[in-house]
Design a protein around this motif. Structure first.
Motif, PDB file in Angstrom:
ATOM      1  N   THR A 155       0.831  -1.205   0.000  1.00 34.53           N
ATOM      2  CA  THR A 155       0.000   0.000   0.000  1.00 34.53           C
ATOM      3  C   THR A 155       0.863   1.252   0.000  1.00 34.53           C
ATOM      4  N   TRP A 156       1.942   1.251   0.790  1.00 28.27           N
ATOM      5  CA  TRP A 156       2.838   2.409   0.807  1.00 28.27           C
ATOM      6  C   TRP A 156       3.438   2.669  -0.572  1.00 28.27           C
ATOM      7  N   VAL A 157       3.954   1.639  -1.202  1.00 30.30           N
ATOM      8  CA  VAL A 157       4.562   1.803  -2.525  1.00 30.30           C
ATOM      9  C   VAL A 157       3.529   2.312  -3.520  1.00 30.30           C
ATOM     10  N   HIS A 158       2.338   1.759  -3.468  1.00 36.36           N
ATOM     11  CA  HIS A 158       1.264   2.172  -4.383  1.00 36.36           C
ATOM     12  C   HIS A 158       0.891   3.638  -4.178  1.00 36.36           C
ATOM     13  N   VAL A 159       0.661   4.029  -2.932  1.00 32.77           N
ATOM     14  CA  VAL A 159       0.230   5.402  -2.666  1.00 32.77           C
ATOM     15  C   VAL A 159       1.321   6.399  -3.049  1.00 32.77           C
ATOM     16  N   ALA A 160       2.572   6.063  -2.768  1.00 33.96           N
ATOM     17  CA  ALA A 160       3.674   6.944  -3.165  1.00 33.96           C
ATOM     18  C   ALA A 160       3.657   7.168  -4.680  1.00 33.96           C
ATOM     19  N   GLU A 161       3.366   6.123  -5.432  1.00 32.07           N
ATOM     20  CA  GLU A 161       3.333   6.241  -6.892  1.00 32.07           C
ATOM     21  C   GLU A 161       2.145   7.073  -7.366  1.00 32.07           C
ATOM     22  N   VAL A 162       0.939   6.638  -7.018  1.00 33.01           N
ATOM     23  CA  VAL A 162      -0.232   7.292  -7.611  1.00 33.01           C
ATOM     24  C   VAL A 162      -0.399   8.727  -7.123  1.00 33.01           C
ATOM     25  N   SER A 163      -0.015   9.006  -5.884  1.00 35.03           N
ATOM     26  CA  SER A 163      -0.093  10.394  -5.415  1.00 35.03           C
ATOM     27  C   SER A 163       0.894  11.269  -6.162  1.00 35.03           C
ATOM     28  N   SER A 164       2.068  10.731  -6.471  1.00 29.83           N
ATOM     29  CA  SER A 164       3.072  11.496  -7.221  1.00 29.83           C
ATOM     30  C   SER A 164       2.636  11.699  -8.666  1.00 29.83           C
ATOM     31  N   PHE A 165       2.058  10.657  -9.277  1.00 33.77           N
ATOM     32  CA  PHE A 165       1.574  10.802 -10.658  1.00 33.77           C
ATOM     33  C   PHE A 165       0.469  11.857 -10.744  1.00 33.77           C
ATOM     34  N   MET A 166      -0.432  11.845  -9.774  1.00 31.29           N
ATOM     35  CA  MET A 166      -1.515  12.818  -9.806  1.00 31.29           C
ATOM     36  C   MET A 166      -0.996  14.230  -9.550  1.00 31.29           C
ATOM     37  N   THR A 167      -0.050  14.386  -8.638  1.00 37.38           N
ATOM     38  CA  THR A 167       0.532  15.709  -8.392  1.00 37.38           C
ATOM     39  C   THR A 167       1.186  16.241  -9.660  1.00 37.38           C
ATOM     40  N   ALA A 168       1.904  15.375 -10.371  1.00 41.17           N
ATOM     41  CA  ALA A 168       2.546  15.787 -11.627  1.00 41.17           C
ATOM     42  C   ALA A 168       1.511  16.145 -12.678  1.00 41.17           C
ATOM     43  N   HIS A 169       0.434  15.376 -12.765  1.00 42.46           N
ATOM     44  CA  HIS A 169      -0.617  15.657 -13.742  1.00 42.46           C
ATOM     45  C   HIS A 169      -1.270  17.014 -13.459  1.00 42.46           C
ATOM     46  N   LEU A 170      -1.536  17.277 -12.199  1.00 43.79           N
ATOM     47  CA  LEU A 170      -2.154  18.556 -11.840  1.00 43.79           C
ATOM     48  C   LEU A 170      -1.225  19.730 -12.129  1.00 43.79           C
ATOM     49  N   ARG A 171       0.056  19.520 -11.973  1.00 43.80           N
ATOM     50  CA  ARG A 171       1.000  20.618 -12.195  1.00 43.80           C
ATOM     51  C   ARG A 171       1.283  20.856 -13.673  1.00 43.80           C
ATOM     52  N   TYR A 172       1.403  19.789 -14.456  1.00 40.68           N
ATOM     53  CA  TYR A 172       1.912  19.947 -15.822  1.00 40.68           C
ATOM     54  C   TYR A 172       0.919  19.620 -16.937  1.00 40.68           C
ATOM     55  N   VAL A 173      -0.233  19.054 -16.584  1.00 34.84           N
ATOM     56  CA  VAL A 173      -1.189  18.699 -17.637  1.00 34.84           C
ATOM     57  C   VAL A 173      -2.527  19.387 -17.439  1.00 34.84           C
ATOM     58  N   ASN A 174      -3.162  19.156 -16.300  1.00 26.34           N
ATOM     59  CA  ASN A 174      -4.509  19.705 -16.084  1.00 26.34           C
ATOM     60  C   ASN A 174      -4.667  20.151 -14.637  1.00 26.34           C
ATOM     61  N   PRO A 175      -4.282  21.389 -14.328  1.00 26.23           N
ATOM     62  CA  PRO A 175      -4.370  21.879 -12.938  1.00 26.23           C
ATOM     63  C   PRO A 175      -5.798  21.957 -12.409  1.00 26.23           C
ATOM     64  N   SER A 176      -6.778  21.995 -13.308  1.00 28.40           N
ATOM     65  CA  SER A 176      -8.165  22.158 -12.872  1.00 28.40           C
ATOM     66  C   SER A 176      -8.935  20.836 -12.853  1.00 28.40           C
ATOM     67  N   LEU A 177      -8.236  19.698 -12.851  1.00 25.39           N
ATOM     68  CA  LEU A 177      -8.915  18.407 -12.814  1.00 25.39           C
ATOM     69  C   LEU A 177      -9.781  18.331 -11.552  1.00 25.39           C
ATOM     70  N   PRO A 178     -11.077  18.118 -11.703  1.00 25.65           N
ATOM     71  CA  PRO A 178     -11.959  18.114 -10.522  1.00 25.65           C
ATOM     72  C   PRO A 178     -11.583  17.021  -9.530  1.00 25.65           C
ATOM     73  N   VAL A 179     -11.851  17.287  -8.272  1.00 27.67           N
ATOM     74  CA  VAL A 179     -11.547  16.315  -7.221  1.00 27.67           C
ATOM     75  C   VAL A 179     -12.302  15.010  -7.463  1.00 27.67           C
ATOM     76  N   ALA A 180     -13.515  15.095  -7.975  1.00 28.92           N
ATOM     77  CA  ALA A 180     -14.292  13.881  -8.247  1.00 28.92           C
ATOM     78  C   ALA A 180     -13.598  12.994  -9.269  1.00 28.92           C
ATOM     79  N   VAL A 181     -12.937  13.618 -10.246  1.00 33.43           N
ATOM     80  CA  VAL A 181     -12.211  12.844 -11.253  1.00 33.43           C
ATOM     81  C   VAL A 181     -10.923  12.286 -10.662  1.00 33.43           C
ATOM     82  N   GLN A 182     -10.282  13.058  -9.793  1.00 37.00           N
ATOM     83  CA  GLN A 182      -9.116  12.534  -9.077  1.00 37.00           C
ATOM     84  C   GLN A 182      -9.515  11.309  -8.243  1.00 37.00           C
ATOM     85  N   ASP A 183     -10.676  11.388  -7.616  1.00 34.02           N
ATOM     86  CA  ASP A 183     -11.161  10.246  -6.836  1.00 34.02           C
ATOM     87  C   ASP A 183     -11.325   9.016  -7.725  1.00 34.02           C
TER      88      ASP A 183
END
Length: 312
Positions: A155-183
């Motif tokens: 679980t730790w390895v997974h969360v470290a990955e997906v949280s980092s991927f989403m942070t990168a996506h929000l910063r460099y691809v779509n900063p306005s991605l709704p929280v519901a879509v992130q969920d």
């Protein structure tokens, strides 16, 4: 036709040839970072196979951008290295200190294969990793036993990955991605972690944030952690021309880390300077990389799914 009439066509042909050569060289340099290790996967067949998620999933969209995934992957490795037991398994059973490109490629293959591969290949990758995990056991420097198949570590390895991927996506691809879509993204990717054996996996933005907060007391920046940082900083580039890009990606990955993780790793001192050049640098490089990867795995997977509809 006169020579003058032929010249523009000739110049146009030369420009197209040069563009194709440049695209090919860039694509080769980029894909060298993420291919060449592990099983060879066929993203183009069988026709109509949606894999585990399909093209309407959020993870197909988030994982499609190479630049954000690369920076997110570096950030994830640094974050994972703060967990003593997760790091012990990598330290004792991996060749990352002498072959960090191989480590990155294997991780990239797993993520790409489970996201975009056909169902057979995706399930085979998961089973392969589960078998490898069974042999990764030992004793950490603090005397605690570890095993890579431990549901909590997975679980730790997974969360470290997906949280980092989403942070990168929000910063460099779509900063306005709704929280519901992130969920939706976190819920989708939790399926892979669950199939690997993880437990109590957070499946929402709020759940991810609460989990990372709760894990902080268990994290340590040890000598081994600092060695991981050194290995990533000194990772060999596929060519001299790619070295500046490697430096940029590393610093952008550090910049993605939560403030508390940057502080633990000793990166907070130059955080402002890093932010000032890494973020604009990635935003300049990203369109060029997208142009070069005209036939990336996500595009091949989309054609695979669409090909069945076209044949109906």
């Amino acid at each position: 036709m006169s020579d003058q009439a032929r010249q523009p066509a000739s110049r146009g042909g030369l420009a197209q040839w040069l563009a194709a050569r440049i695209r090919s060289k860039l694509a080769a340099g980029v894909t060298h970072l993420t291919s060449g290790s592990g099983p060879m996967l066929d993203y183009s067949s069988p026709p109509g196979d949606p894999g585990l998620f399909g093209p309407d999933s959020v993870c197909w969209k988030v994982h499609a951008d190479f630049t954000s995934m690369m920076t997110g992957g570096i950030s994830a490795l640094l974050l994972q290295a703060l967990h003593p037991l997760a790091l012990a398994g990598v330290w004792d059973h991996s060749s990352f200190r002498t072959d960090i490109p191989g480590r990155l490629r294997r991780t990239a293959t797993f993520i790409a294969g489970t996201t975009y591969g056909n169902r057979h290949d995706a399930l085979a990758l998961i089973e392969r990793v589960k078998r490898i995990h069974l042999g990764v056991t030992g004793i950490a420097p603090d005397g605690r036993p570890y095993r890579a198949s431990d549901p909590a570590l997975l679980t730790w390895v997974h969360v470290a990955e997906v949280s980092s991927f989403m942070t990168a996506h929000l910063r460099y691809v779509n900063p306005s991605l709704p929280v519901a879509v992130q969920d939706r993204y976190f819920a989708e990717t939790a399926r892979i972690a669950e199939m690997l054996g993880a437990s109590h996996i957070p499946r929402s933005r709020a759940g991810i944030d609460a989990y990372l907060l709760a894990m902080q007391p268990e994290l340590v920046a040890s000598e081994r952690t600092r060695e991981v940082v050194k290995v990533l900083i000194n990772a060999p580039a596929p060519s001299v021309a790619m070295r500046p890009a490697g430096t940029l990606m590393f610093n952008a990955g550090v910049d993605l880390l939560p403030d508390w993780a940057q502080a633990m790793l000793g990166f907070e001192r130059f955080a402002g300077v890093r932010r000032a050049f890494a973020r604009p640098g990635v935003r300049l490089a990203a369109p060029v990389i997208r142009w070069a990867l005209v036939n990336g795995v996500s595009k091949r997977a989309r054609r695979r799914v669409a090909s069945a509809r076209e044949s109906d």
